[in-house]
Design a protein around this motif. Structure first.
Motif, PDB file in Angstrom:
ATOM      1  N   ALA A   1     102.450  39.647  -5.882  1.00 36.95           N
ATOM      2  CA  ALA A   1     101.684  40.801  -5.391  1.00 36.95           C
ATOM      3  C   ALA A   1     100.969  40.481  -4.078  1.00 36.95           C
ATOM      4  N   LYS A   2     100.885  41.503  -3.231  1.00 33.57           N
ATOM      5  CA  LYS A   2     100.256  41.352  -1.927  1.00 33.57           C
ATOM      6  C   LYS A   2      98.766  41.685  -1.994  1.00 33.57           C
ATOM      7  N   LYS A   3      98.006  40.993  -1.198  1.00 33.14           N
ATOM      8  CA  LYS A   3      96.604  41.355  -0.995  1.00 33.14           C
ATOM      9  C   LYS A   3      96.591  42.500   0.016  1.00 33.14           C
ATOM     10  N   LEU A   4      95.895  43.576  -0.306  1.00 34.24           N
ATOM     11  CA  LEU A   4      95.932  44.782   0.519  1.00 34.24           C
ATOM     12  C   LEU A   4      94.530  45.103   1.036  1.00 34.24           C
ATOM     13  N   PRO A   5      94.193  44.611   2.224  1.00 31.05           N
ATOM     14  CA  PRO A   5      92.843  44.828   2.769  1.00 31.05           C
ATOM     15  C   PRO A   5      92.447  46.293   2.900  1.00 31.05           C
ATOM     16  N   ILE A   6      93.404  47.150   3.227  1.00 30.29           N
ATOM     17  CA  ILE A   6      93.091  48.578   3.364  1.00 30.29           C
ATOM     18  C   ILE A   6      92.628  49.142   2.028  1.00 30.29           C
ATOM     19  N   VAL A   7      93.325  48.800   0.958  1.00 27.40           N
ATOM     20  CA  VAL A   7      92.936  49.260  -0.372  1.00 27.40           C
ATOM     21  C   VAL A   7      91.586  48.670  -0.756  1.00 27.40           C
ATOM     22  N   GLU A   8      91.376  47.402  -0.469  1.00 27.98           N
ATOM     23  CA  GLU A   8      90.121  46.748  -0.837  1.00 27.98           C
ATOM     24  C   GLU A   8      88.932  47.369  -0.111  1.00 27.98           C
ATOM     25  N   THR A   9      89.130  47.728   1.141  1.00 28.87           N
ATOM     26  CA  THR A   9      88.062  48.406   1.883  1.00 28.87           C
ATOM     27  C   THR A   9      87.800  49.784   1.293  1.00 28.87           C
ATOM     28  N   PHE A  10      88.866  50.494   0.965  1.00 35.93           N
ATOM     29  CA  PHE A  10      88.746  51.839   0.399  1.00 35.93           C
ATOM     30  C   PHE A  10      87.945  51.836  -0.900  1.00 35.93           C
ATOM     31  N   ILE A  11      88.214  50.870  -1.782  1.00 33.38           N
ATOM     32  CA  ILE A  11      87.543  50.874  -3.083  1.00 33.38           C
ATOM     33  C   ILE A  11      86.188  50.173  -3.047  1.00 33.38           C
ATOM     34  N   GLY A  12      85.859  49.555  -1.912  1.00 33.60           N
ATOM     35  CA  GLY A  12      84.569  48.900  -1.794  1.00 33.60           C
ATOM     36  C   GLY A  12      84.493  47.566  -2.505  1.00 33.60           C
ATOM     37  N   MET A  13      85.621  46.873  -2.575  1.00 31.05           N
ATOM     38  CA  MET A  13      85.638  45.577  -3.238  1.00 31.05           C
ATOM     39  C   MET A  13      84.980  44.530  -2.348  1.00 31.05           C
ATOM     40  N   LYS A  14      84.140  43.704  -2.925  1.00 33.89           N
ATOM     41  CA  LYS A  14      83.438  42.664  -2.184  1.00 33.89           C
ATOM     42  C   LYS A  14      83.989  41.306  -2.571  1.00 33.89           C
TER      43      LYS A  14
END
Length: 415
Positions: free
Chosen positions: A205-218
């Motif tokens: 699985a890929k790390k997806l920075p766009i998704v992480e920013t969208f969901i507010g993951m820290k």
């Protein structure tokens, strides 16, 4: 279907035309690419789904027996056109039409040492000639049901093709019992190689920075200190009309949609159902300046994955998932979602999918028939963190408990 019928159909249908041309070119392709003296193991998959079931076998074979060459054939253009450049095989081509002449030419050219047919592939002439030449043929990840033609009085003659297989590696006990009614006993219940494949996909699985920013993951923290996330994968309009109605009334959730069709006309249908929710398309976020993108994503309610190849990685970020197709011809891949230890919701047309029945039985999958069912499921998960966690754990455990079919198959096959 005879060659003449296929040729006529090819005039009117683009996919049939691709299939017709590819099948006719198969022998020529093989003659140009088969290495004299090499030992080929032949894998045949109808389409993309069967390819995914066969892929763990091909990759495991390459690992344990690199001395063998791999031939991969497809029946459907939807499989061949997507995977014709697959590096795990030495040759990839279409399967020629199943006539005696084609089967003889095909097998004379390749001279495989063994053949693996994935799931529902029963090619009468090719299989009979394989048996006549003493070449082992295995049916893998196959599954049988009482309503199939082999088990009807009028299909017993055609059922003789099943006796051409050296061994069946089936998904469940019912399949073994049904084959026994035909006098076929060289059968082993090993499960479905798709479970091995979804674990491979998860590990890659890929790390997806766009998704992480969208969901507010820290940092690398998941499931805590952020808004809950709902991921809908491979959705169609009947699916979207249900879950979008719910999320328009529940802004406390972040929503990620990866529709099955990403044509602009369908995306506009989705947007029309979203009302005033703030929406970002994944490809737009890729293009915009990073600072602007960050602000836009954090402020958005909905992220639309309008490109292919990301869904299995997107599921990683979900608290609850929905897999589409259950209000149409049938649900899409439930296992890619369930492997991430999250509950999976899906529509009612799932009777032919063993994993759907199993997920419902274990509590990791929830079937819905209408909006009321969906609302009830989401209310339970919203109100009870314990229910959400337990359903997710049950889904994940189900997938992981059924892995290992690939190893079980190769522990039996003799090289």
């Amino acid at each position: 279907m005879c060659q003449v019928a296929i040729a006529i159909a090819a005039i009117f249908d683009h996919k049939v035309r691709l299939r017709w041309r590819g099948g006719r070119a198969a022998i020529k392709t093989l003659k140009a690419n088969v290495e004299p003296g090499a030992k080929y193991v032949w894998f045949h998959a109808a389409s993309l789904g069967e390819f995914e079931q066969g892929r763990p076998l091909m990759e495991y074979l390459r690992k344990i027996h690199p001395e063998y060459k791999i031939l991969l054939t497809f029946f459907s253009p939807s499989g061949y056109e997507v995977r014709k450049d697959y590096k795990g095989a030495d040759i990839v081509c279409y399967m020629p039409v199943d006539t005696v002449t084609n089967a003889r030419a095909f097998l004379r050219t390749v001279r495989p040492v063994m053949a693996f047919f994935i799931k529902y592939e029963f090619w009468y002439n090719h299989l009979h000639i394989l048996r006549h030449r003493g070449i082992p043929a295995y049916s893998v990840s196959s599954i049988f049901r009482p309503n199939q033609v082999f088990f009807k009085w009028y299909g017993r003659q055609y059922a003789h093709v099943l006796k051409c297989f050296t061994r069946f590696f089936v998904q469940n006990e019912q399949s073994k019992e049904l084959l026994a009614t035909l006098g076929i006993t060289d059968v082993e219940v090993v499960g479905d190689t798709r479970f091995d494949r979804v674990l491979q996909i998860k590990e890659a699985a890929k790390k997806l920075p766009i998704v992480e920013t969208f969901i507010g993951m820290k940092d690398d923290r998941m499931k805590d200190d952020r808004t809950k996330v709902f991921v809908a994968g491979s959705s169609w309009l009947p699916d979207e009309e249900i879950f979008l109605k719910y999320f328009n009334a529940h802004p406390e959730w972040k929503l990620i949609i990866a529709p099955h069709v990403i044509a602009e006309s369908h995306l506009q249908q989705i947007l029309s159902l979203l009302g005033n929710r703030k929406v970002v398309r994944y490809t737009d976020a890729e293009k915009i300046d990073s600072k602007v993108t960050t602000e836009m994503l954090r402020d958005a309610d909905v992220l639309i994955i309008n490109c292919f190849g990301l869904l299995s990685s997107v599921y990683h970020y979900a608290d609850v998932t929905y897999v589409g197709g259950g209000f149409g011809v049938g649900i899409h891949n439930l296992l890619e979602a369930a492997v991430w230890d999250v509950p999976v919701i899906f529509g009612p047309n799932n009777q032919k999918f063993q994993e759907a029945q199993d997920l419902k039985a274990c509590g990791g999958g929830i079937e819905i028939k209408d909006y009321a069912d969906f609302e009830q499921a989401m209310t339970r998960f919203s109100d009870s963190a314990e229910s959400l966690h337990e359903a997710g754990q049950r889904a994940g455990h189900y997938v992981k408990s059924l892995t290992g079919a690939t190893q079980r198959i190769f522990s039996t096959v003799k090289f």
